[in-house]
Design an enzyme around this catalytic site. Structure first.
Site, PDB file in Angstrom:
ATOM      1  N   TYR A  35      67.035  54.291  53.864  1.00  0.00           N
ATOM      2  CA  TYR A  35      68.416  53.863  54.135  1.00  0.00           C
ATOM      3  C   TYR A  35      69.045  54.839  55.125  1.00  0.00           C
ATOM      4  CZ  TYR A  35      72.740  51.357  53.257  1.00  0.00           C
ATOM      5  OH  TYR A  35      73.866  50.592  53.412  1.00  0.00           O
ATOM      6  N   LYS A  61      57.811  27.470  43.584  1.00  0.00           N
ATOM      7  CA  LYS A  61      57.238  27.381  44.931  1.00  0.00           C
ATOM      8  C   LYS A  61      57.034  28.780  45.501  1.00  0.00           C
ATOM      9  CE  LYS A  61      55.940  24.562  48.229  1.00  0.00           C
ATOM     10  NZ  LYS A  61      56.806  23.565  48.875  1.00  0.00           N
TER      11      LYS A  61
END
Length: 760
Positions: free
Chosen positions: A39, A94
């Site tokens: 970060y 999915k």
């Protein structure tokens, strides 16, 4: 098929952590430095690089492996318009399929918007996040507009899987079914029952493959779609027939070659099937109840070629055969679209795959031995591990050739190898083993020739080019077994040791064994009797040079095998014992564990030899051994029991081999955590080194450790046991070993045999 109940399904989704998918970090994050790189401030640097060159987003982020599964919940499975949030379990499912079959990360996104314009706007705004978009469960005709618009406005692959997935898989099946039936697609009369998104897409793709419009009759809920009929939208009109004399399915299907059902259950009768042409092709794809049941269809026409959408019958049309690999290939070349060329490439790759010999893993999953191209197998099974390499590569190549790829692939073999490795089908270690063994094939005797696993492994090793297999067993029995398993034994030698009168090898082997063990009271007669046992006979073949290596273990207890190996082969003169090692290909790298099978309660001298043997074996695999001698204590903190033997063995090893990277005794966590070990015990000879070899205090610890890892981490590849210290390449397998395990051990045995020859 196990019956799926409501209670079981709800419990599956609710138990533990709710849902089916999660997000996991792919970079280190435990230290302040890690977090600063991940970060602020470190993350600013890739941001600026992407600003300068937008395509670098594929280099520095997960965009190139991230697909959005997007739905508004208007056509969920067979449930209809149940809403965006209600469809979320399907979208998560999915995502799970994308990950396990294609290694693709997924964010499932449920958009609460039915207006096509607003839906498209929402997708277009979030598209920069993704490398591809899988549209899912969106009703027709809106789905046509949505997909077409997004394909025009976005520069990443967009595919509505309900349309194109079914089209691609069924088209592959249709090509093969027509081939089995001896028919040509351009001549086939095709009936399409259903006129929704999937039916329209399927029919278009059939036409791209050569089907003629004039030979196609499409029906919707009102009957045959013919020119001039009312209630025919733009999409249906494309396939309106000139035949105004046909109105019902019963009329249309007469003399048809092909029926493709994308409608509802139980609309195709047995009489309708009987009215079809010779060797009719019926794809009854309504789910969960097909247009006609498999049983009724077969009863009506024994010559039928039948497919359904169900996994409990042959030739399942399952979209999972396509979409993970289509997106995989598209993502890997940073494609801007999924175009017709890519879809057709997928069709042909899937169709071609069904004509190839079926991998053993597929037979194991479906508990069959007779899968071969024909009426009951003209579509690959969803678990076929070759789909990712063949379909993905075909799609990627088509993307490059058609000009929609941002990057190219030059080494297709390496690309396929990387795909196998990504999904754990094959690792660099096993690939290297097999490739090395193939350079110098050896004659390998397989003791239990009549065991299906051993026979299949022998033939696989022959096919991969690194073994000239010799099966021990009754010739007639083995040939009957091979016929039942549909295994071709061409090139495989069979030796019946019990009918060895012509060769006279039994007597020769017995004579040598009696002479070798004469001072141990072994007579010729006793040795001759022992040669009726497969381990004695097979090891004697290697001992006398009639073979190069020997594989056993599926039937025989280790204690017996160890005894025979000592008698026939013997331990190398520089050691007092021999041992075994298992190789673990884990997420942290390759680990070598010893002794996992031979020495139950080793003293310091045996541990000394096991460590030396381990060092030799690790070098055999082209790695520098860094050995931790493990126990339940650290560096002399316990002065009784097994830690003492380990401690004494380490002292002797460090004295005799001052350059050997070995230390202990130590607990396993200190062995594998370099920072922890170096901090607490800075005097260690292993300081700054990552341990790759663990020698355990006894067989119980070693055996339990590798089996525990095997049970807890199915993705951890384990090779072994690898024999260390015998005079000849004699290798054992576990009785629960599968074909892949035996093949891997065979590759080790082949390399072992070749290395032994180089020493002479």
């Amino acid at each position: 098929m196990v019956k799926i109940t409501k209670e079981a399904a709800l419990a599956y989704h609710e138990a533990g952590r709710p849902g089916k998918i999660e997000v996991k970090p792919t970079k280190p994050y435990r230290t302040q430095t890690d977090l600063s790189l991940a970060y602020s401030p470190g993350v600013a640097f890739p941001c600026l690089e992407i600003q300068k060159n937008p395509d670098d987003v594929y280099k520095y982020t997960d965009k190139g492996n991230l697909v959005a599964v997007i739905s508004n919940g208007t056509a969920v499975l067979g449930l209809g318009d149940i809403g965006a949030m209600s469809g979320k379990p399907v979208m998560e499912g999915k995502g799970l399929l994308f990950k396990i079959y294609g290694g693709i990360d997924v964010f499932d996104i449920e958009v609460n918007e039915k207006d096509p314009e607003k839906f498209c706007e929402a997708v277009e705004k979030i598209a920069p996040t993704f490398g591809g978009i899988n549209l899912e469960d969106i009703k027709a005709p809106e789905c046509f507009y949505i997909e077409n618009r997004l394909k025009k406005t976005l520069d990443i692959p967009v595919m509505h899987d309900d349309q194109h997935g079914t089209a691609i898989i069924s088209a592959a099946g249709l090509l093969n079914a027509l081939e089995v039936a001896g028919k040509k697609i351009e001549e086939a009369k095709i009936i399409v029952n259903g006129a929704g998104a999937a039916a329209i897409s399927c029919t278009k793709l059939y036409c791209s493959l050569g089907a003629k419009h004039e030979n196609i009759i499409m029906l919707d809920s009102r009957g045959v779609i013919y020119k001039g009929r009312d209630h025919v939208n733009e999409q249906k009109a494309e396939f309106a027939t000139d035949r105004t004399d046909l109105h019902t399915l019963e009329e249309a299907v007469k003399d048809a070659d092909v029926f493709v059902g994308l409608s509802k259950g139980n609309v195709l009768s047995q009489d309708m099937v009987r009215s079809m042409a010779h060797m009719p092709i019926v794809f009854a794809l309504a789910n969960p109840v097909p247009e006609i049941s498999y049983e009724d269809a077969i009863a009506a026409r024994p010559d039928i070629l039948m497919s359904t959408g169900r996994s409990d019958y042959p030739n399942q049309i399952n979209n999972v055969i396509g979409f993970p690999y289509i997106f995989r290939g598209a993502l890997d070349v940073h494609a801007k679209a999924i175009n017709e060329e890519m879809k057709l490439a997928a069709v042909r790759a899937i169709a071609d795959l069904a004509k190839q010999p079926v991998p053993e893993i597929v037979n194991q999953v479906y508990h069959v031995t007779d899968l071969q191209f024909g009426p009951k197998y003209f579509i690959p099974k969803p678990v076929d591990p070759r789909l990712i390499t063949e379909v993905s590569a075909a799609v990627a190549k088509a993307a490059i050739d058609s000009g929609v790829a941002r990057r190219t692939i030059s080494d297709w073999d390496e690309y396929k190898n990387n795909l196998r490795q990504m999904l754990g089908q094959e690792t660099k270690l096993t690939r290297t083993l097999h490739a090395t063994a193939a350079l110098h094939p050896q004659r390998v005797v397989f003791a239990e020739g009549g065991h299906p696993t051993m026979m299949k492994a022998a033939v696989t090793a022959l096919q991969e080019g690194f073994c000239h297999p010799i099966l021990l067993g009754n010739i007639d029995r083995l040939n009957r077994l091979a016929k039942r398993l549909k295994i071709d034994l061409t090139g495989v030698e069979i030796v019946d040791m019990r009918a060895d009168n012509e060769q006279g090898r039994r007597a020769t082997y017995a004579k040598h064994l009696a002479e070798k063990r004469a001072r141990e009271g072994v007579t010729f007669e006793e040795a001759y009797d022992k040669m009726y046992e497969r381990n004695y006979f097979g090891m004697s073949m290697v001992e006398q040079g009639d073979a190069d290596a020997f594989i056993t273990g599926l039937y025989t207890k280790y204690s017996n095998t160890i005894k025979v190996a000592k008698e026939v082969i013997g331990v190398r003169s520089e050691y007092k014992t021999f041992a075994t090692m298992h190789i673990l290909n884990s997420k942290r790298g390759i680990l070598y564990l010893a002794d996992t099978l031979i020495n139950r309660h080793p003293d310091q001298d045996v541990l000394y030899d096991v460590a030396r043997l381990s060092a030799h074996t690790v070098r055999f695999f082209n790695q520098e051994p860094v050995i931790a001698m493990t126990s339940y204590s650290n560096f002399g903190t316990d002065t009784v029991g097994s830690p003492v033997a380990v401690h004494q063995a380490v002292e002797k090893l460090q004295k005799d081999y001052p350059d050997m990277l070995v230390d202990g005794e130590m607990q396993v966590n200190f062995a594998l955590d370099r920072d922890l070990r170096d901090d607490k015990y800075p005097f260690t000879r292993l300081k700054g080194k990552n341990v790759n070899t663990l020698v355990f205090a006894n067989m119980n610890a070693a055996n339990s450790s590798y089996k525990l890892i095997q049970a807890l981490d199915p993705d951890c590849e384990i090779i072994g046991p690898v024999q260390m210290g015998l005079n000849k390449p004699i290798h054992f397998t576990d009785f629960e070993a599968n074909v892949r395990d035996v093949v891997n051990v065979t590759a080790v045995a082949v390399i072992d045999a070749y290395v032994e020859k180089l020493k002479k």
